[in-house]
Design a protein around this motif. Structure first.
Motif, mmCIF file in Angstrom:
data_model
loop_
_atom_site.group_PDB
_atom_site.id
_atom_site.type_symbol
_atom_site.label_atom_id
_atom_site.label_comp_id
_atom_site.label_asym_id
_atom_site.label_seq_id
_atom_site.Cartn_x
_atom_site.Cartn_y
_atom_site.Cartn_z
ATOM 1 N N TRP A 163 89.125 56.053 -3.961
ATOM 2 C CA TRP A 163 89.265 54.734 -4.566
ATOM 3 C C TRP A 163 90.248 54.782 -5.719
ATOM 4 O O TRP A 163 90.530 55.848 -6.278
ATOM 5 N N VAL A 164 90.776 53.612 -6.029
ATOM 6 C CA VAL A 164 91.602 53.427 -7.220
ATOM 7 C C VAL A 164 91.034 52.231 -7.976
ATOM 8 O O VAL A 164 90.822 51.162 -7.399
ATOM 9 N N ARG A 165 90.776 52.426 -9.243
ATOM 10 C CA ARG A 165 90.291 51.335 -10.082
ATOM 11 C C ARG A 165 91.453 50.774 -10.904
ATOM 12 O O ARG A 165 92.261 51.525 -11.455
ATOM 13 N N ILE A 166 91.518 49.436 -10.991
ATOM 14 C CA ILE A 166 92.514 48.745 -11.807
ATOM 15 C C ILE A 166 91.761 47.895 -12.819
ATOM 16 O O ILE A 166 90.906 47.087 -12.442
ATOM 17 N N ASN A 167 92.059 48.082 -14.086
ATOM 18 C CA ASN A 167 91.319 47.338 -15.105
ATOM 19 C C ASN A 167 92.144 47.181 -16.385
ATOM 20 O O ASN A 167 93.130 47.895 -16.604
ATOM 21 N N ALA A 168 91.736 46.215 -17.198
ATOM 22 C CA ALA A 168 92.332 46.020 -18.513
ATOM 23 C C ALA A 168 91.763 47.047 -19.482
ATOM 24 O O ALA A 168 90.701 47.642 -19.243
ATOM 25 N N VAL A 169 92.471 47.253 -20.577
ATOM 26 C CA VAL A 169 92.013 48.178 -21.613
ATOM 27 C C VAL A 169 91.987 47.452 -22.953
ATOM 28 O O VAL A 169 92.642 46.427 -23.146
ATOM 29 N N SER A 170 91.230 48.011 -23.865
ATOM 30 C CA SER A 170 91.123 47.473 -25.219
ATOM 31 C C SER A 170 91.325 48.603 -26.216
ATOM 32 O O SER A 170 91.406 49.782 -25.844
ATOM 33 N N GLU A 171 91.403 48.257 -27.489
ATOM 34 C CA GLU A 171 91.472 49.301 -28.519
ATOM 35 C C GLU A 171 90.260 50.223 -28.418
ATOM 36 O O GLU A 171 90.381 51.448 -28.551
ATOM 37 N N GLN A 172 89.088 49.628 -28.182
ATOM 38 C CA GLN A 172 87.859 50.414 -28.136
ATOM 39 C C GLN A 172 87.872 51.382 -26.968
ATOM 40 O O GLN A 172 87.521 52.560 -27.125
ATOM 41 N N SER A 173 88.270 50.918 -25.788
ATOM 42 C CA SER A 173 88.252 51.811 -24.627
ATOM 43 C C SER A 173 89.296 52.915 -24.750
ATOM 44 O O SER A 173 89.088 54.033 -24.263
ATOM 45 N N LEU A 174 90.416 52.601 -25.392
ATOM 46 C CA LEU A 174 91.456 53.613 -25.590
ATOM 47 C C LEU A 174 91.186 54.496 -26.792
ATOM 48 O O LEU A 174 91.830 55.537 -26.961
ATOM 49 N N ASN A 175 90.249 54.051 -27.662
ATOM 50 C CA ASN A 175 90.005 54.750 -28.926
ATOM 51 C C ASN A 175 91.311 54.864 -29.721
ATOM 52 O O ASN A 175 91.655 55.912 -30.249
ATOM 53 N N LEU A 176 92.010 53.724 -29.788
ATOM 54 C CA LEU A 176 93.341 53.712 -30.395
ATOM 55 C C LEU A 176 93.568 52.379 -31.082
ATOM 56 O O LEU A 176 93.381 51.318 -30.477
ATOM 57 N N LEU A 177 93.993 52.398 -32.342
ATOM 58 C CA LEU A 177 94.360 51.189 -33.066
ATOM 59 C C LEU A 177 95.811 50.842 -32.769
ATOM 60 O O LEU A 177 96.676 51.718 -32.785
ATOM 61 N N VAL A 178 96.065 49.567 -32.487
ATOM 62 C CA VAL A 178 97.404 49.141 -32.113
ATOM 63 C C VAL A 178 97.850 47.996 -33.018
ATOM 64 O O VAL A 178 97.103 47.511 -33.877
ATOM 65 N N ALA A 179 99.107 47.545 -32.816
ATOM 66 C CA ALA A 179 99.666 46.442 -33.597
ATOM 67 C C ALA A 179 98.864 45.168 -33.316
ATOM 68 O O ALA A 179 98.250 45.035 -32.252
ATOM 69 N N PRO A 180 98.835 44.208 -34.221
ATOM 70 C CA PRO A 180 99.638 44.183 -35.442
ATOM 71 C C PRO A 180 98.972 44.801 -36.659
ATOM 72 O O PRO A 180 99.649 45.099 -37.637
ATOM 73 N N SER A 181 97.655 44.998 -36.655
ATOM 74 C CA SER A 181 96.988 45.382 -37.905
ATOM 75 C C SER A 181 96.828 46.895 -38.055
ATOM 76 O O SER A 181 96.879 47.412 -39.171
ATOM 77 N N PHE A 182 96.600 47.608 -36.940
ATOM 78 C CA PHE A 182 96.332 49.049 -36.971
ATOM 79 C C PHE A 182 95.124 49.379 -37.864
ATOM 80 O O PHE A 182 95.070 50.445 -38.474
ATOM 81 N N SER A 183 94.188 48.469 -37.945
ATOM 82 C CA SER A 183 93.063 48.691 -38.844
ATOM 83 C C SER A 183 91.748 48.588 -38.092
ATOM 84 O O SER A 183 91.619 47.833 -37.136
ATOM 85 N N ALA A 184 90.771 49.363 -38.555
ATOM 86 C CA ALA A 184 89.434 49.350 -37.966
ATOM 87 C C ALA A 184 88.731 48.052 -38.347
ATOM 88 O O ALA A 184 89.106 47.389 -39.312
ATOM 89 N N PRO A 185 87.700 47.655 -37.596
ATOM 90 C CA PRO A 185 87.144 48.369 -36.441
ATOM 91 C C PRO A 185 87.944 48.118 -35.177
ATOM 92 O O PRO A 185 88.765 47.205 -35.124
ATOM 93 N N TYR A 186 87.681 48.937 -34.161
ATOM 94 C CA TYR A 186 88.341 48.753 -32.877
ATOM 95 C C TYR A 186 87.919 47.427 -32.249
ATOM 96 O O TYR A 186 86.752 47.058 -32.291
ATOM 97 N N ASP A 187 88.903 46.746 -31.658
ATOM 98 C CA ASP A 187 88.611 45.520 -30.911
ATOM 99 C C ASP A 187 88.186 45.925 -29.499
ATOM 100 O O ASP A 187 88.880 46.682 -28.829
#
Length: 508
Positions: A163-187
């Motif tokens: 199988w292949v799964r296709i899904n969206a990702v979030s800051e929380q699932s990636l464990n990564l802060l992204v633009a624009p704020s780069f600030s916790a908590p994870y969305d």
């Protein structure tokens, strides 16, 4: 005495040859055993490597099939083979709503959303547990190209991914802060997007800028029990065409000839939602030009200008009427070479390419609001009594004669002759939602201009106006014209492919 000493020495040395022979045989046996063990180890290593390589490439095959089928030009495009499998154009994937491509072998059941099945997707719950999301049971799925392919009639199976799964990702699932704020908590609920025009480090964002990042995860399994779980983060790479006007005239001495109908409009305010995309973009100019002047267009006394009393029909709702503005385009749209390169890129990624003068019969019948397509007409296009609506990106390199009883939602590019014309009598409705862009890259004789030259707008040797509209419509109809629509522009923007942003193996 001497003889007795010799006899004693011979007796003491008796049997030494046997000991030496035994030692040599023992040494040979040890070497032989070592060679046998080494050979077995090498065979085992070779077998493990073969299994590891085979299952690795099986998983890669699954990832690449899914990545390819996300493109509309693929013959097995998901929206063609499985309508409803993907969100409608303009609607992003929702975090927590994965879909699956399943590839069972023979009659086996592949149900990754079922934790009791043979090939459960355990990794999803691990990745999204911190977001309080669990794998929907069941989840939407579609078949691989191998499961229902004529290739199954051959003597060998397809790739052994399950199988292949296709899904969206979030800051929380990636464990990564992204633009624009780069600030916790994870969305944990907002999808992550990728904007390749931004500096490295700021390309991932939760502002909705650019294209949505998708996670593709593939599980492959061999009959000997070998398994491999691989994952891509990928995002489409659109052309990133920016339109600063509902109607853009690119080149020297632009001309725009209007009719006298009070029912034709060009509006730069945002219109037309698509999927979950709402028309909330900032307004752009109604008519934009790049060089020279359109002062004659704004004069009601000029035969090619706006008729008296109709200045408010060319507006964005903010600027003074008529809203005709000088706009600055990206460098690739300022030269003939750049425009020709754009035409070539679009053609390479088009769903339909017609290399002759065309009519409505040559347009793809499968385009729809949920399946906008890219169509290239290398020649003239004449729409005559086409009481229908087109969806997607339309590129015409010749003259575009437009029936005012037809509509288009998306992008219309007239690059080559740079001429769009309509004068079809009293019809009731014609509406373009999106953007129209005109640029002339050939001279009056149809010969290509120098690559470094800017596009031009000198009239051809013809009674037909260059880059002109001449609409005559029945009274009391306010839907005729060109309406800027950011949602339809984004939904119709062709992708050049899904760029792999990251790739890794997931430990099991």
């Amino acid at each position: 005495m001497i003889a007795r000493g010799i006899i004693r020495t011979k007796q003491a040395e008796a049997g030494i040859a046997l000991l030496i022979s035994i030692f040599i045989l023992l040494l040979i046996s040890v070497v032989a055993i070592a060679l046998i063990v080494s050979s077995g180890t090498e065979s085992a290593l070779a077998g493990n490597y073969r299994s590891s390589t085979g299952v690795y490439y099986a998983a890669i095959a699954g990832l690449e099939e899914a990545r390819s089928r996300l493109l509309s030009k693929d013959p097995s495009y998901f929206r063609t083979t499985s309508p409803g499998f993907l969100p409608s154009p303009g609607t992003p994937f929702v975090v927590g709503a994965p879909v699956y491509v399943i590839n069972p072998l023979g009659s086996e059941t592949v149900a990754p959303w079922d934790p009791t099945s043979a090939y459960p997707d355990i990794q999803y719950n691990q990745e999204f547990a911190s977001s309080s999301l669990t794998l929907p049971n069941p989840s939407p799925s579609t078949s691989s190209i191998w499961e229902n392919s004529p290739l199954n009639s051959l003597s060998f199976p397809g790739p052994l991914y399950k199988w292949v799964r296709i899904n969206a990702v979030s800051e929380q699932s990636l464990n990564l802060l992204v633009a624009p704020s780069f600030s916790a908590p994870y969305d944990s609920t907002t999808p992550v997007f990728y904007d390749g025009t931004q500096p490295i480090g700021s390309q991932l964002n939760i502002s909705g800028n650019g294209a949505q990042v998708l996670e593709l995860t593939a599980l492959a399994a061999l009959p000997n029990g070998s398994q491999k779980l691989l994952q891509y983060l990928a995002a489409p790479t659109p052309l990133n065409l920016n339109f600063f006007a509902a109607l853009t005239l690119d080149g020297n001495a632009p001309q725009f000839t209007t009719g006298t109908s009070p029912n034709f409009w060009v509006e730069g305010s945002d219109h037309g939602g698509v999927g979950t995309c709402n028309p909330t973009a900032p307004p752009v100019a109604a008519v934009g030009y790049t060089t020279g002047s359109l002062s004659n267009f704004e004069q009601p006394t000029n035969s090619s200008g706006i008729p008296a009393g109709l200045h408010n029909h060319y507006t964005n709702g903010v600027a003074s009427n008529p809203d005709v503005a000088l706009v600055t385009l990206s460098p690739n749209l300022q030269t003939v070479a750049g425009l020709n390169a754009l035409v070539q890129t679009i053609e390479q990624n088009a769903d339909v390419v017609v290399n002759h003068n065309a009519t409505q019969a040559d347009l793809p019948a499968t385009m729809s609001p949920t399946n906008p397509m890219t169509t290239v007409i290398n020649g003239d296009l004449t729409l005559s009594s086409w009481r229908s609506t087109g969806y997607g990106l339309l590129l015409v390199t010749g003259k575009f004669t437009y029936d005012p009883d037809a509509s288009w939602n998306g992008i219309i590019l007239i690059i080559g002759e740079g001429l769009i014309y309509s004068h079809q009598g009293a019809y009731t409705t014609t509406q373009i939602q999106g953007a129209v862009f005109l640029a002339r890259t050939v001279d009056a004789s149809g010969n290509p201009l120098l690559p470094s030259s800017p596009p031009i707008f000198t009239p051809p040797v013809s009674s037909v106006p260059t880059s002109g509209f001449d609409f005559y419509n029945t009274p009391n109809t306010l839907t005729n014209g060109i309406y800027y629509s950011n949602c339809w522009i984004q939904a119709s923007m062709p992708n050049q492919g899904y760029k792999v942003l990251s790739f890794h193996e997931i430990a099991q």
